[in-house]
Scaffold this motif. Structure first.
Motif, PDB file in Angstrom:
ATOM      1  N   GLU A  65      68.983  45.560   5.847  1.00 32.84           N
ATOM      2  CA  GLU A  65      68.716  46.962   6.171  1.00 32.84           C
ATOM      3  C   GLU A  65      67.277  47.089   6.672  1.00 32.84           C
ATOM      4  O   GLU A  65      66.406  46.322   6.269  1.00 32.84           O
ATOM      5  CB  GLU A  65      68.920  47.837   4.923  1.00 32.84           C
ATOM      6  N   GLU A  66      67.035  48.063   7.511  1.00 35.49           N
ATOM      7  CA  GLU A  66      65.706  48.234   8.117  1.00 35.49           C
ATOM      8  C   GLU A  66      64.584  48.424   7.084  1.00 35.49           C
ATOM      9  O   GLU A  66      63.505  47.863   7.259  1.00 35.49           O
ATOM     10  CB  GLU A  66      65.731  49.388   9.125  1.00 35.49           C
ATOM     11  N   PRO A  67      64.796  49.183   5.996  1.00 38.65           N
ATOM     12  CA  PRO A  67      63.724  49.297   4.997  1.00 38.65           C
ATOM     13  C   PRO A  67      63.339  47.940   4.379  1.00 38.65           C
ATOM     14  O   PRO A  67      62.159  47.683   4.126  1.00 38.65           O
ATOM     15  CB  PRO A  67      64.291  50.244   3.946  1.00 38.65           C
ATOM     16  N   VAL A  68      64.316  47.064   4.166  1.00 38.32           N
ATOM     17  CA  VAL A  68      64.026  45.730   3.633  1.00 38.32           C
ATOM     18  C   VAL A  68      63.235  44.930   4.664  1.00 38.32           C
ATOM     19  O   VAL A  68      62.248  44.274   4.340  1.00 38.32           O
ATOM     20  CB  VAL A  68      65.323  44.993   3.221  1.00 38.32           C
ATOM     21  N   ARG A  69      63.649  44.998   5.920  1.00 35.54           N
ATOM     22  CA  ARG A  69      62.920  44.302   6.990  1.00 35.54           C
ATOM     23  C   ARG A  69      61.468  44.792   7.037  1.00 35.54           C
ATOM     24  O   ARG A  69      60.535  44.015   7.161  1.00 35.54           O
ATOM     25  CB  ARG A  69      63.600  44.527   8.346  1.00 35.54           C
ATOM     26  N   ASN A  70      61.281  46.109   6.919  1.00 38.67           N
ATOM     27  CA  ASN A  70      59.929  46.663   6.960  1.00 38.67           C
ATOM     28  C   ASN A  70      59.084  46.187   5.776  1.00 38.67           C
ATOM     29  O   ASN A  70      57.893  45.924   5.932  1.00 38.67           O
ATOM     30  CB  ASN A  70      59.973  48.190   7.021  1.00 38.67           C
ATOM     31  N   ALA A  71      59.688  46.079   4.608  1.00 36.38           N
ATOM     32  CA  ALA A  71      58.961  45.573   3.445  1.00 36.38           C
ATOM     33  C   ALA A  71      58.579  44.103   3.651  1.00 36.38           C
ATOM     34  O   ALA A  71      57.468  43.686   3.293  1.00 36.38           O
ATOM     35  CB  ALA A  71      59.799  45.736   2.178  1.00 36.38           C
ATOM     36  N   LEU A  72      59.491  43.334   4.240  1.00 35.03           N
ATOM     37  CA  LEU A  72      59.187  41.929   4.529  1.00 35.03           C
ATOM     38  C   LEU A  72      58.085  41.814   5.581  1.00 35.03           C
ATOM     39  O   LEU A  72      57.232  40.919   5.504  1.00 35.03           O
ATOM     40  CB  LEU A  72      60.451  41.194   4.980  1.00 35.03           C
ATOM     41  N   LYS A  73      58.086  42.725   6.541  1.00 36.89           N
ATOM     42  CA  LYS A  73      57.015  42.729   7.537  1.00 36.89           C
ATOM     43  C   LYS A  73      55.682  43.088   6.885  1.00 36.89           C
ATOM     44  O   LYS A  73      54.642  42.530   7.236  1.00 36.89           O
ATOM     45  CB  LYS A  73      57.344  43.691   8.683  1.00 36.89           C
ATOM     46  N   GLN A  74      55.717  43.993   5.928  1.00 45.65           N
ATOM     47  CA  GLN A  74      54.495  44.325   5.184  1.00 45.65           C
ATOM     48  C   GLN A  74      54.001  43.072   4.447  1.00 45.65           C
ATOM     49  O   GLN A  74      52.802  42.797   4.421  1.00 45.65           O
ATOM     50  CB  GLN A  74      54.774  45.456   4.199  1.00 45.65           C
ATOM     51  N   ASN A  75      54.911  42.319   3.890  1.00 40.33           N
ATOM     52  CA  ASN A  75      54.563  41.076   3.209  1.00 40.33           C
ATOM     53  C   ASN A  75      53.946  40.083   4.193  1.00 40.33           C
ATOM     54  O   ASN A  75      52.897  39.491   3.927  1.00 40.33           O
ATOM     55  CB  ASN A  75      55.812  40.490   2.542  1.00 40.33           C
ATOM     56  N   ALA A  76      54.567  39.911   5.351  1.00 38.06           N
ATOM     57  CA  ALA A  76      54.052  38.985   6.364  1.00 38.06           C
ATOM     58  C   ALA A  76      52.657  39.411   6.824  1.00 38.06           C
ATOM     59  O   ALA A  76      51.764  38.575   7.002  1.00 38.06           O
ATOM     60  CB  ALA A  76      55.003  38.924   7.554  1.00 38.06           C
TER      61      ALA A  76
END
Length: 153
Positions: A65-76
């Motif tokens: 889901e896009e919110p999970v992708r965004n959280a992973l991008k925040q991590n990256a």
């Protein structure tokens, strides 16, 4: 079209993985040759979003889901942040800056936790992002210099 079938098949294979980190592992198996291994510490970030383009491409391939992708991008983004500074000198200013950068990881954990990511997947994806980010000797040495300043914090 054979390319569309291949893409669809790969998407199905990604969705069949039990965790986000397993998806990242599958993407790495197929696309490790696309990782930036240049001499640049920060690598290429054409859109200036704080995420190296090759790692962002991996994250964009995930079937999440896009919110999970965004959280992973925040991590990256967090994992790469220290590469923008020279932490080779052990000064109080560098210690303070390193600590400020490290504190931002709490936001990453909070976002991923809020989205319901399992703790094991949160820690594993973070470790994978670290491995993907520090994929050259120069990047690893920069990370070690940053990490030494955090000793005891």
């Amino acid at each position: 079209n054979q390319e569309e079938e291949s893409t669809s098949s790969f998407s199905m294979e990604l969705r069949a993985q039990p965790s986000v980190d397993d998806q990242l592992g599958l993407i790495y198996q197929h696309f490790d040759h696309t990782l930036d291994r240049t001499d640049s510490l920060t690598g290429t970030d054409d859109n200036q979003d704080g995420i190296r383009d090759d790692i962002e491409a991996f994250l964009n391939m995930l079937e999440v889901e896009e919110p999970v992708r965004n959280a992973l991008k925040q991590n990256a983004r967090h994992v790469q942040d220290n590469l923008h500074y020279d932490f080779t000198e052990d000064t109080p200013e560098n210690e303070d800056l390193a600590f400020e950068i490290s504190k931002n990881y709490v936001k990453v954990i909070a976002c991923e936790g809020f989205l319901g990511m399992p703790v094991r997947d949160m820690t594993n994806t973070s470790k994978t992002l670290v491995a993907l980010t520090y994929n050259t000797k120069a990047r690893t040495m920069a990370f070690l210099a940053y990490n030494r300043l955090l000793d005891g914090n």
